[in-house]
Design a protein around this motif. Structure first.
Motif, PDB file in Angstrom:
ATOM      1  N   PRO A 105       1.151  -2.981  -7.375  1.00 56.74           N
ATOM      2  CA  PRO A 105       1.865  -4.131  -7.696  1.00 56.74           C
ATOM      3  C   PRO A 105       1.912  -5.345  -7.011  1.00 56.74           C
ATOM      4  CG  PRO A 105       2.844  -2.194  -6.698  1.00 56.74           C
ATOM      5  CD  PRO A 105       1.595  -1.660  -6.974  1.00 56.74           C
ATOM      6  N   LEU A 106       1.404  -5.149  -5.790  1.00 56.56           N
ATOM      7  CA  LEU A 106       0.933  -6.412  -4.677  1.00 56.56           C
ATOM      8  C   LEU A 106      -0.472  -6.005  -4.305  1.00 56.56           C
ATOM      9  CD1 LEU A 106       4.009  -5.566  -2.324  1.00 56.56           C
ATOM     10  CD2 LEU A 106       3.821  -7.363  -3.989  1.00 56.56           C
ATOM     11  N   ASP A 107      -1.277  -7.404  -3.827  1.00 55.16           N
ATOM     12  CA  ASP A 107      -2.505  -7.298  -3.451  1.00 55.16           C
ATOM     13  C   ASP A 107      -2.532  -6.267  -2.429  1.00 55.16           C
ATOM     14  OD1 ASP A 107      -3.330  -9.066  -5.151  1.00 55.16           O
ATOM     15  OD2 ASP A 107      -3.382 -10.966  -3.527  1.00 55.16           O
ATOM     16  N   ASN A 108      -1.809  -5.836  -1.647  1.00 57.22           N
ATOM     17  CA  ASN A 108      -2.108  -5.057  -0.709  1.00 57.22           C
ATOM     18  C   ASN A 108      -1.220  -3.595  -0.899  1.00 57.22           C
ATOM     19  OD1 ASN A 108       0.317  -6.007  -0.029  1.00 57.22           O
ATOM     20  ND2 ASN A 108       0.286  -5.516   2.068  1.00 57.22           N
ATOM     21  N   PHE A 161      -2.341  -3.035   5.646  1.00 60.88           N
ATOM     22  CA  PHE A 161      -2.126  -4.179   6.472  1.00 60.88           C
ATOM     23  C   PHE A 161      -3.571  -4.262   7.475  1.00 60.88           C
ATOM     24  CE2 PHE A 161       2.329  -2.610   5.880  1.00 60.88           C
ATOM     25  CZ  PHE A 161       2.744  -3.762   5.297  1.00 60.88           C
ATOM     26  N   GLU A 162      -3.534  -5.524   8.129  1.00 59.70           N
ATOM     27  CA  GLU A 162      -4.579  -5.536   8.763  1.00 59.70           C
ATOM     28  C   GLU A 162      -4.642  -4.449   9.904  1.00 59.70           C
ATOM     29  OE1 GLU A 162      -7.217  -8.426   9.707  1.00 59.70           O
ATOM     30  OE2 GLU A 162      -6.258  -8.150   8.109  1.00 59.70           O
ATOM     31  N   ALA A 221      -2.551   5.357   9.259  1.00 65.30           N
ATOM     32  CA  ALA A 221      -3.982   5.344   9.481  1.00 65.30           C
ATOM     33  C   ALA A 221      -4.593   3.972  10.013  1.00 65.30           C
ATOM     34  CB  ALA A 221      -4.759   5.934   8.288  1.00 65.30           C
ATOM     35  N   ARG A 222      -5.421   4.259  10.877  1.00 64.39           N
ATOM     36  CA  ARG A 222      -6.142   3.007  11.521  1.00 64.39           C
ATOM     37  C   ARG A 222      -7.604   3.265  11.943  1.00 64.39           C
ATOM     38  NH1 ARG A 222      -4.531  -1.339  16.271  1.00 64.39           N
ATOM     39  NH2 ARG A 222      -6.710  -2.521  15.777  1.00 64.39           N
TER      40      ARG A 222
ATOM     41  N   ASP B 247     -13.044  -6.153   2.560  1.00 70.44           N
ATOM     42  CA  ASP B 247     -11.714  -4.925   2.362  1.00 70.44           C
ATOM     43  C   ASP B 247     -12.301  -3.926   1.188  1.00 70.44           C
ATOM     44  OD1 ASP B 247     -10.428  -6.192   4.157  1.00 70.44           O
ATOM     45  OD2 ASP B 247      -8.928  -7.227   2.756  1.00 70.44           O
ATOM     46  N   LEU B 248     -13.271  -4.406   0.298  1.00 73.30           N
ATOM     47  CA  LEU B 248     -13.605  -3.664  -0.745  1.00 73.30           C
ATOM     48  C   LEU B 248     -14.329  -2.204   0.004  1.00 73.30           C
ATOM     49  CD1 LEU B 248     -15.154  -5.860  -3.530  1.00 73.30           C
ATOM     50  CD2 LEU B 248     -12.682  -4.825  -3.331  1.00 73.30           C
TER      51      LEU B 248
END
Lengths: 423, 263
Positions: A105-108, A161-162, A221-222, B247-248
């Motif tokens: 639904p959103l890019d991220n 997210f970043e 998660a990161r 990002d891919l």
């Protein structure tokens, strides 16, 4: 049993029509954009010893799996289901494994809505923060590893997210794992104080309410360089019936809240992982309710590496530490075998690939030094062609007591073999 | 003694300065061959069909899409994404590699039927890629600093370079010789020798095309002379400079493969 043989022979008589099946695949794709795949499989297994409570035949089945997917551009729809002729229970059943829509639904953000298989965490066949449904019965009788994971009707939302990725899973109605109930496999029945099987299958307390019986799971998660870090939270129920309601002797899935963390990183030429979790068993009344499993702390340490060409070894140490052990001991019914405060399990996985990786020899062993029991899973798999696969293996349970986790299944020790044609 | 030495230095300088008289330095030949083979454009995509043939003539097939992005300049770190289409038992399996020049790669595999992201120990890069005769290193390149290089021959068409491993225990070969085409800088042929100096493995480029200005291998063959098996890889739908996002090459897309890989 006859049904299985009939269906299997039917499937086998159909399967040499490989060209037709590939043609069907192509025409579905060309005309409807439908991507079809699947397999036809026959599998059989027997107990290697007598079990007073179950049949000698542990597995006799024919299975057809169809996997359909359609890409709409804005999202992907997937339907995957099994038709199973099961000769042990003499039933033909259909079951959807996946039926979901995946879109962004959103890019991220990704959403997966519907019936799906869910997995996270770092353990190898040991699960601390993965509270998604499993099918232990399938695992113990020698079905394909795929069937250890049972489907959930869920909504999964992932936001990226970043700094951090967040996964949220909402399961409106709890279903729980397929536990060892006595059907097909005998088990230790604490209420009877003996091993039981088909002769004693407990009723289960039902959990059907969408408002009260929902599950929520979250993962943060990161990745920092090569290191994968994650935090987990869960609000729901024990996945196996770890409680009992007394007057009517029904098994219950007690409420459970859990918090955990994991780390996975390259280590000494291999991969090391550590995972931990605290299970808050809120209905155990801080250990005063003897019929509900206490809260516990769990820890897992793992390491895997390639030790020679095409030969991988992995080992894990796993600990369950029961909280409020003094209260557990005090309230335990007289004469019942007591669990240990600490239950530890070590596992060893060995995998050797031979003949251009077409032959796989593998061994997975669980051994509990505290329960003095073990579970050994040897397996041989050979890919005859890209379509045909042969497989054989065993599920070997050894224990010195009839009530320990793996020891209770000693008389279910079985060997199995299967053949699969994939298309 | 001063004059002959000066003369020698001047001659050497003339040789280096004049391209018609001397070959470029060895490192440059090797670096260029590596760049042409593995670093075309800033990123790229190809569909790969591998046909694996065993010593009895039986064949197996691997069909996959491969995406690549360079995160450093030529010769540096890269990201790879592989999406399997065939055979059926590995269909929709995805594979992610973060390739590092100065340390072990990070590798992950996603098994869709279990929804499982598996991390793979990447210490040995000289193991078969999906049961084929290609090694992981043949797919994503071998670190140039891992070998000593030496020009053993040069003719009108090729530079012939012998490579011996700095750490012989880490690889199965004692040395390998590469024929680098002088015109397009591509390694067109390689022969791997074992300790007894027997050739047991060969690589041959069977097709080359120029795509978007980049010299590209479109067909190659690796033969295992020991077992008698071989694998042909054919590359189609090749595109460079697609502006693929880094990002891919993350867990998100490992679980939900991007359009760029599925198409």
């Amino acid at each position: 049993m006859k049904k299985v043989l009939f269906i299997l022979s039917l499937l086998i008589s159909v399967s040499p029509a490989q060209a037709d099946m590939l043609q069907l695949k192509d025409s579905l794709f060309d005309n409807f954009g439908l991507d079809l795949a699947g397999f036809i499989e026959g599998r059989g297994g027997v107990r290697t010893q007598n079990d007073d409570y179950s049949d000698d035949v542990s597995l006799a089945e024919a299975r057809l799996q169809l996997d359909l997917a359609k890409d709409f551009g804005w999202g992907v729809f997937k339907a995957k289901g099994d038709l199973l002729a099961d000769g042990v229970v003499d039933q033909v059943t259909g079951r959807m494994r996946e039926l979901h829509l995946l879109f962004s639904p959103l890019d991220n953000m990704d959403m997966k809505i519907g019936r799906q298989i869910l997995t996270w965490g770092t353990g190898d066949l040991l699960f601390i923060n993965d509270f998604f449904a499993k099918d232990w019965q399938a695992f113990f009788i020698g079905r394909d590893d795929e069937y250890l994971k049972a489907p959930s009707n869920a909504i999964k939302g992932s936001v990226f997210f970043e700094l951090i990725n967040i996964d949220l899973v909402y399961i409106p109605v709890f279903e729980g794992s397929t536990h060892i109930s006595g059907e097909r496999l005998s088990y230790w029945n604490g209420a009877l104080g003996r091993t039981a099987g088909e002769d004693y299958i407990f009723d289960l307390e039902e959990r059907h309410s969408t408002s009260r019986d929902s599950e929520y799971a979250v993962r943060l998660a990161r990745n920092i360089s090569s290191m994968e870090l994650a935090l987990y939270g869960y609000n729901g129920f024990w996945q196996t019936p770890e409680g009992m309601i007394v007057p009517d002797l029904k098994l219950r899935y007690p409420r459970l809240q859990a918090y955990g963390a994991s780390l996975r990183n390259p280590l000494l030429g291999g991969i090391g992982n550590i995972e931990t979790g605290y299970y808050h068993s809120s209905q155990s009344d801080s250990g005063r309710d003897p019929l509900t499993r206490n809260s516990e702390y769990r820890l897992l340490l793992g390491f895997e590496r390639e030790i020679a060409s095409n030969f991988t070894a992995g080992c894990q140490y796993y600990l369950e530490w029961m909280m409020d052990y003094d209260k557990y001991e005090k309230t335990l019914a007289p004469g019942s075998p007591a669990k240990d405060e600490y239950r530890s399990v070590v596992t060893l996985r060995l995998t050797k690939l031979l003949m251009n990786q077409n032959l796989t020899l593998s061994l997975f062993t669980y051994y509990s030094p505290t329960d003095k029991d073990c579970y050994i899973r040897p397996k041989v798999q050979y890919k005859l062609t890209d379509q045909w696969r042969l497989e054989g293996g065993g599920n070997i349970f050894i224990g010195s007591d009839a009530h320990t986790f793996f020891g209770q299944f000693e008389d279910n020790t079985n060997v199995y073999a299967g053949v699969r044609w994939s298309f | 003694m001063l004059i002959p030495r000066l003369f020698f230095i001047l001659t050497l300088a003339a040789l280096v300065a004049s391209p018609t008289l001397a070959a470029p330095p060895l490192d440059e030949i090797i670096r260029k061959a590596n760049n042409v083979s593995y670093y075309g454009g800033d990123d790229g995509r190809a569909e790969v069909a591998m046909t694996i043939t065993d010593n009895q003539g039986r064949t197996r097939e691997r069909l996959f899409t491969i995406l690549r992005k360079d995160i450093q300049k030529d010769g540096g770190n890269q990201l790879y994404f592989v999406y399997f289409k065939r055979p059926s038992d590995v269909r929709k399996t995805t594979f992610l590699v973060h390739k590092f020049i100065d340390r072990d790669d990070d590798r992950w595999m996603y098994l869709p039927s279990l929804d499982l992201v598996k991390r793979i120990a990447a210490s040995d890069k000289r193991t078969s890629f999906m049961g084929s005769n290609f090694f992981y290193e043949d797919v994503s390149g071998r670190n140039l600093d891992a070998d000593h290089h030496e020009m053993i021959d040069e003719n009108d068409t090729y530079y012939v370079i012998r490579n011996t491993p700095k750490d012989p225990a880490s690889v199965e070969f004692a040395s390998y010789t590469v024929w680098i085409d002088k015109k397009n800088s591509l390694p067109m042929k390689a022969e791997y020798k074992d300790k007894t100096a027997t050739i047991y493995r060969t690589m041959e480029v069977l097709g080359v095309e120029t795509i978007q200005g980049y010299t590209t291998v479109t067909k190659s063959l690796i033969s295992d002379l020991g077992t008698g098996g071989n694998t042909i890889a054919e590359f189609t739908n090749i595109k460079y400079n697609l502006s693929l996002s880094a990002d891919l090459f993350s867990e998100r897309y490992l679980r939900t493969p991007p359009k760029e890989a599925r198409q």
